[in-house]
Scaffold this motif. Sequence first.
Motif, PDB file in Angstrom:
ATOM      1  N   ARG A 149     -10.179  -2.534  -0.136  1.00 22.23           N
ATOM      2  CA  ARG A 149     -10.907  -2.507   1.315  1.00 22.23           C
ATOM      3  C   ARG A 149     -12.490  -2.475   1.141  1.00 22.23           C
ATOM      4  NH1 ARG A 149      -7.110   1.782   4.807  1.00 22.23           N
ATOM      5  NH2 ARG A 149      -5.434   0.195   5.531  1.00 22.23           N
ATOM      6  N   PHE A 189     -10.037  10.712  -0.961  1.00 26.76           N
ATOM      7  CA  PHE A 189     -10.488   9.674   0.017  1.00 26.76           C
ATOM      8  C   PHE A 189      -9.411   8.748   0.632  1.00 26.76           C
ATOM      9  CE2 PHE A 189     -12.792   6.204   1.757  1.00 26.76           C
ATOM     10  CZ  PHE A 189     -14.038   6.948   2.411  1.00 26.76           C
ATOM     11  N   GLN A 193      -9.068   9.832   4.434  1.00 29.20           N
ATOM     12  CA  GLN A 193      -9.889   8.931   5.182  1.00 29.20           C
ATOM     13  C   GLN A 193      -9.335   7.437   5.251  1.00 29.20           C
ATOM     14  OE1 GLN A 193     -12.480   9.338   7.217  1.00 29.20           O
ATOM     15  NE2 GLN A 193     -12.704   7.268   7.443  1.00 29.20           N
ATOM     16  N   CYS A 194      -9.315   6.781   4.251  1.00 30.08           N
ATOM     17  CA  CYS A 194      -8.980   5.637   4.110  1.00 30.08           C
ATOM     18  C   CYS A 194      -7.419   5.247   4.224  1.00 30.08           C
ATOM     19  CB  CYS A 194      -9.409   4.621   3.050  1.00 30.08           C
ATOM     20  SG  CYS A 194      -9.490   2.712   3.389  1.00 30.08           S
ATOM     21  N   PRO A 199      -7.229   3.543   9.830  1.00 28.27           N
ATOM     22  CA  PRO A 199      -8.053   4.470   9.455  1.00 28.27           C
ATOM     23  C   PRO A 199      -9.163   4.871  10.435  1.00 28.27           C
ATOM     24  CG  PRO A 199      -8.207   2.662   8.381  1.00 28.27           C
ATOM     25  CD  PRO A 199      -7.266   2.372   8.892  1.00 28.27           C
ATOM     26  N   CYS A 201     -12.578   4.377  10.917  1.00 28.55           N
ATOM     27  CA  CYS A 201     -13.815   3.799  10.253  1.00 28.55           C
ATOM     28  C   CYS A 201     -14.826   4.508  10.799  1.00 28.55           C
ATOM     29  CB  CYS A 201     -13.675   2.332  10.152  1.00 28.55           C
ATOM     30  SG  CYS A 201     -11.984   1.727   9.390  1.00 28.55           S
ATOM     31  N   CYS A 204     -16.306   7.157   8.729  1.00 26.11           N
ATOM     32  CA  CYS A 204     -16.466   6.825   7.234  1.00 26.11           C
ATOM     33  C   CYS A 204     -17.658   6.706   6.805  1.00 26.11           C
ATOM     34  CB  CYS A 204     -15.325   5.721   7.136  1.00 26.11           C
ATOM     35  SG  CYS A 204     -15.492   5.541   5.312  1.00 26.11           S
ATOM     36  N   LEU A 206     -18.444   5.580   4.103  1.00 25.75           N
ATOM     37  CA  LEU A 206     -18.400   4.081   3.335  1.00 25.75           C
ATOM     38  C   LEU A 206     -18.782   2.730   4.384  1.00 25.75           C
ATOM     39  CD1 LEU A 206     -15.549   4.259   0.541  1.00 25.75           C
ATOM     40  CD2 LEU A 206     -18.369   4.618   0.074  1.00 25.75           C
ATOM     41  N   GLN A 207     -18.537   3.256   5.501  1.00 28.40           N
ATOM     42  CA  GLN A 207     -18.403   2.161   6.644  1.00 28.40           C
ATOM     43  C   GLN A 207     -19.779   1.076   6.526  1.00 28.40           C
ATOM     44  OE1 GLN A 207     -19.943   1.688  10.403  1.00 28.40           O
ATOM     45  NE2 GLN A 207     -18.430   2.652  11.099  1.00 28.40           N
ATOM     46  N   CYS A 210     -18.822  -1.267   3.685  1.00 28.12           N
ATOM     47  CA  CYS A 210     -17.362  -1.624   3.567  1.00 28.12           C
ATOM     48  C   CYS A 210     -17.117  -3.244   4.040  1.00 28.12           C
ATOM     49  CB  CYS A 210     -16.444  -0.680   4.441  1.00 28.12           C
ATOM     50  SG  CYS A 210     -14.779  -1.115   4.316  1.00 28.12           S
ATOM     51  N   PHE A 213     -14.269  -3.664   6.627  1.00 36.50           N
ATOM     52  CA  PHE A 213     -14.540  -3.013   8.099  1.00 36.50           C
ATOM     53  C   PHE A 213     -15.426  -4.263   8.745  1.00 36.50           C
ATOM     54  CE2 PHE A 213     -17.655  -1.274  10.923  1.00 36.50           C
ATOM     55  CZ  PHE A 213     -16.920  -0.618  11.778  1.00 36.50           C
ATOM     56  N   ILE A 218      -9.033  -4.820   7.621  1.00 33.23           N
ATOM     57  CA  ILE A 218      -8.569  -3.596   7.374  1.00 33.23           C
ATOM     58  C   ILE A 218      -7.013  -3.530   7.211  1.00 33.23           C
ATOM     59  CG2 ILE A 218      -8.302  -1.202   8.015  1.00 33.23           C
ATOM     60  CD1 ILE A 218     -11.185  -1.701   9.126  1.00 33.23           C
TER      61      ILE A 218
HETATM   62  S1  SF4 Z   1     -14.814   1.725   6.704  1.00 36.43           S
HETATM   63 FE1  SF4 Z   1     -13.710   0.937   4.924  1.00 36.43          FE
HETATM   64  S2  SF4 Z   1     -13.422   2.483   3.403  1.00 36.43           S
HETATM   65 FE2  SF4 Z   1     -13.974   3.584   5.258  1.00 36.43          FE
HETATM   66  S3  SF4 Z   1     -12.005   4.123   6.043  1.00 36.43           S
HETATM   67 FE3  SF4 Z   1     -12.669   2.162   7.181  1.00 36.43          FE
HETATM   68  S4  SF4 Z   1     -11.531   0.503   5.545  1.00 36.43           S
HETATM   69 FE4  SF4 Z   1     -11.644   2.419   4.743  1.00 36.43          FE
END
Ligand code: SF4
Length: 370
Positions: A149, A189, A193-194, A199, A201, A204, A206-207, A210, A213, A218
């Motif tokens: 992802r 994680f 989270q993911c 999830p 997002c 998150c 990392l968004q 990502c 995203f 996803i």
């Molecule tokens: S933003 Fe990306 S890494 Fe974060 S939860 Fe959503 S899909 Fe997973």
Amino acid sequence: MSENKNKFFSQTIISWYHQNKRDLPWRDTQNPYKIWLSEIILQQTRVVQGMPYYEKFIENFPTVQQLAAADEQTVLRFWQGLGYYSRARNLHAAAKYISNDLNGIFPKTYSEIKKLKGVGDYTAAAISSFAFDEVQAVVDGNVYRVLSRFFGIEKDITETKNQKEFRELAQNLIDATQPAIYNQAIMEFGALQCVPKSPNCQVCPLQKKCTAFEKKLIEKLPIKGKKTKVTDRFMHYFVFKKREGNKEKVLLRKRGEGDIWQGLYDFFLIEFQHKDKKGFEPLKELEQYLEIENTKLTHESIIFKHQLSHRTLYAKFYTLEIMSNEKQFLYWQTLKAKYDLEEIEWQNLDKIPKPVLISKYLDYLEQHLF
Ligand code: SF4
């Protein structure tokens, strides 16, 4: 993949981990035996389900030598309910190997750990990094999901050549100064989270970088290839019972080598791959198999449904009382010899290892008949 994106990924999940990690008993240790045990238990098993098993194993077998010294039946009985019993048999075989061939000293490197029975790339990477700080990146289902992802990798994770690519990427991303923390972080994680479905997002960290995203991928990622078809099995179990004074005895069968339930006990079984037609007559069916007559059917159970990864089992149990006359006694002996059945006292059934399906039936009997 850009260096910046890689760095952002590793640093972000590590700081996320410090704030969000769960307090799990196998995280407080660098003891390779305990880490190995937890990793084998957690393969195909959720943490909440695996935790009591881990605690039970540590309590009863605090060291690898104690696990090695136990007999296989005891190990299988402790494992009962976790499924995938080959894991327990491999665990036991590897404990014996460590105890006998390695003088009880747990191997210390990734390649040595991988030689243990039942230990693959993932488990060897987990043990060698958590216990010995070796820089070996773990790649499990959670890791495939997070990496595919975040980096937007639209490749089938069931194909070997793609798995190799994922492993290389994971190895590039690992923080060599803290491999254990990095590995724990990416797995946690993925677990918290993911997550596979929907999830969150919005929260998150990392968004902003990502790919899934950004490109709305996803739900599509990770790509898992063709799903294995689940097949139905229809099982008719015959529970042969006889009375001897105030004791009740029953005939059981130990499942043989190569069987998914190898080493566990169940009853004599007639199995179908198709749904049996209405009016299935158990005694007639049995007569054909066993040439047995004049047996008293004393109980017919409800149908139990039991889900395995690739099979749905429907099982019904028929209790047959073998009388104490000479002819029936002969049947009992013939059954034992012909089908390799073992005679066990009913009250000792809880001491032997058996599949969950059989335990479900025994629990049902206890609630409804006793
Ligand atoms: S933003 Fe990306 S890494 Fe974060 S939860 Fe959503 S899909 Fe997973």
